[in-house]
Design an enzyme around this catalytic site. Structure first.
Site, PDB file in Angstrom:
ATOM      1  N   GLY A  49      12.743  13.072  39.527  1.00  0.00           N
ATOM      2  CA  GLY A  49      11.803  12.160  40.170  1.00  0.00           C
ATOM      3  C   GLY A  49      10.373  12.350  39.728  1.00  0.00           C
ATOM      4  CD  GLU A 104      18.041  13.861  36.313  1.00  0.00           C
ATOM      5  OE1 GLU A 104      16.907  13.773  36.801  1.00  0.00           O
ATOM      6  OE2 GLU A 104      18.238  14.032  35.084  1.00  0.00           O
TER       7      GLU A 104
END
Length: 347
Positions: free
Chosen positions: A115, A138
């Protein structure tokens, strides 16, 4: 200035600049929903503010932002209320940053992942110091390189973006500069002077000419050539096959293959297709695609299992389902990209 961010994010109008500071250093400036909404509100207001010529985003502590608040995602998802709106607002913010009509300067001095990448690398000026480290890790937690990863990573030359997406490996500021992720590098000790000058003039191009410090690429040419060769293959299976053929005699191939094989098989297959598709899509189309994937990930197994292994039971080995790449069918992958009907992301 108060845009509803509380003590998690600070907003200041300094000279010609709107300055945003992430203020959760104890949490490595992990993004909360409140921070996302506040930053979006500030950008909306500053877009038409004639007193602001440039927007600057920086952070307190040793991390710019280590990503989103994934513990919250885990808890709410496990409670049967996955935070879809958190991601929807985050993706809208990423798209807003990408389309900003004013210069958007991210001053990155420390870790930037997930993010944090979404609120920095879609801006016009990505300024990194020697303390900066970039990663999109991720696939290691059963997720996928979202927050506009499908728009950002395909543009990197030599299949470097696909390499970063499928391994989750970290790079430093030199590799970030030479790959095109960063636009400028400066000395960490010059940040104060850079910011003072920028708020005075509101002109990042002229200020950066005075502070830019060339950074050498950390990855050597043979390794870059190997990345280009292996990760330019026309399918994930061909990428794996290429690494396997070289692994017996090449340390880089062996190490890279070993890393990839610890990642979620589903995440790897989804990420390969996502990054490949992103090469020909607009930022808006990428975010809509990512929102489709996101909804399916939140309804699945591997994301929660990855968070459990990394955060809840730190250091434990995740049990991916399916457990092998061969067990993930084309139909399984297609389902992640299928339209959402009335639930599509609106930008």
């Amino acid at each position: 200035m108060d845009f509803g961010g509380g003590d998690e994010i600070r907003f200041e109008h300094l000279g010609r600049a709107g300055v945003v500071t992430l203020t959760r250093p104890q949490a490595l400036n992990a993004l909360t929903h409140r921070m996302i909404r506040a930053l979006d509100a500030a950008l909306c207001a500053w877009e038409t503010d004639q007193g602001i010529d440039v927007i600057v985003v920086k952070a307190e502590g040793r991390a710019f932002s280590a990503g989103g608040d994934i513990l919250h995602v885990y808890e709410t998802g496990r409670a049967g209320k996955p935070p879809v709106e958190f991601f929807a607002d985050e993706y809208r913010l990423n798209a807003r940053i990408n389309s900003s009509r004013k210069p958007y300067v991210a001053l990155i001095d420390g870790i930037v992942m997930g993010g944090g990448v979404g609120i920095s690398f879609h801006g016009s000026h990505r300024v990194m110091t020697e303390n900066a480290q970039f990663a999109m890790p991720e696939v290691g937690i059963g997720f996928f390189p979202d927050v506009g990863g499908s728009h950002l990573l395909p543009d990197l030359g030599g299949s470097f973006g696909m390499y970063l997406a499928l391994t989750g490996n970290r790079i430093r500021y030199g590799d970030a500069l030479w790959s095109g992720l960063a636009t400028h590098t400066i000395k960490a000790e010059d940040q104060g002077g850079f910011l003072d000058r920028l708020t005075l003039t509101g002109d990042p191009e002229s200020v950066l000419r005075g502070f830019f410090m060339q950074a050498r690429r950390e990855t050597d040419r043979p390794t870059l050539e190997a990345i280009s060769s292996h990760f330019s293959q026309p399918s994930l299976k061909r990428v794996i096959d290429s690494l396997e053929r070289a692994a017996g005699a090449d340390e880089f191939a062996a190490k890279t293959l070993a890393t990839i094989l610890t990642r979620s098989p589903t995440s790897l297959r989804v990420a390969w297709r996502q990054i490949s598709a992103g090469l020909t899509l607009s930022m808006e189309a990428c975010m809509k695609m990512e929102f489709r994937i996101l909804n399916r990930m939140l309804a699945g197994h591997d994301f929660y299992e990855g968070i459990r292994a990394a955060i809840i039971d730190k250091g434990s080995k995740p049990q991916w389902r399916p457990a092998s790449l061969g067990a993930v069918s084309d139909a399984d992958v297609d389902a992640y990209f299928a339209p959402l009907g009335e639930r599509e992301l609106e930008l």
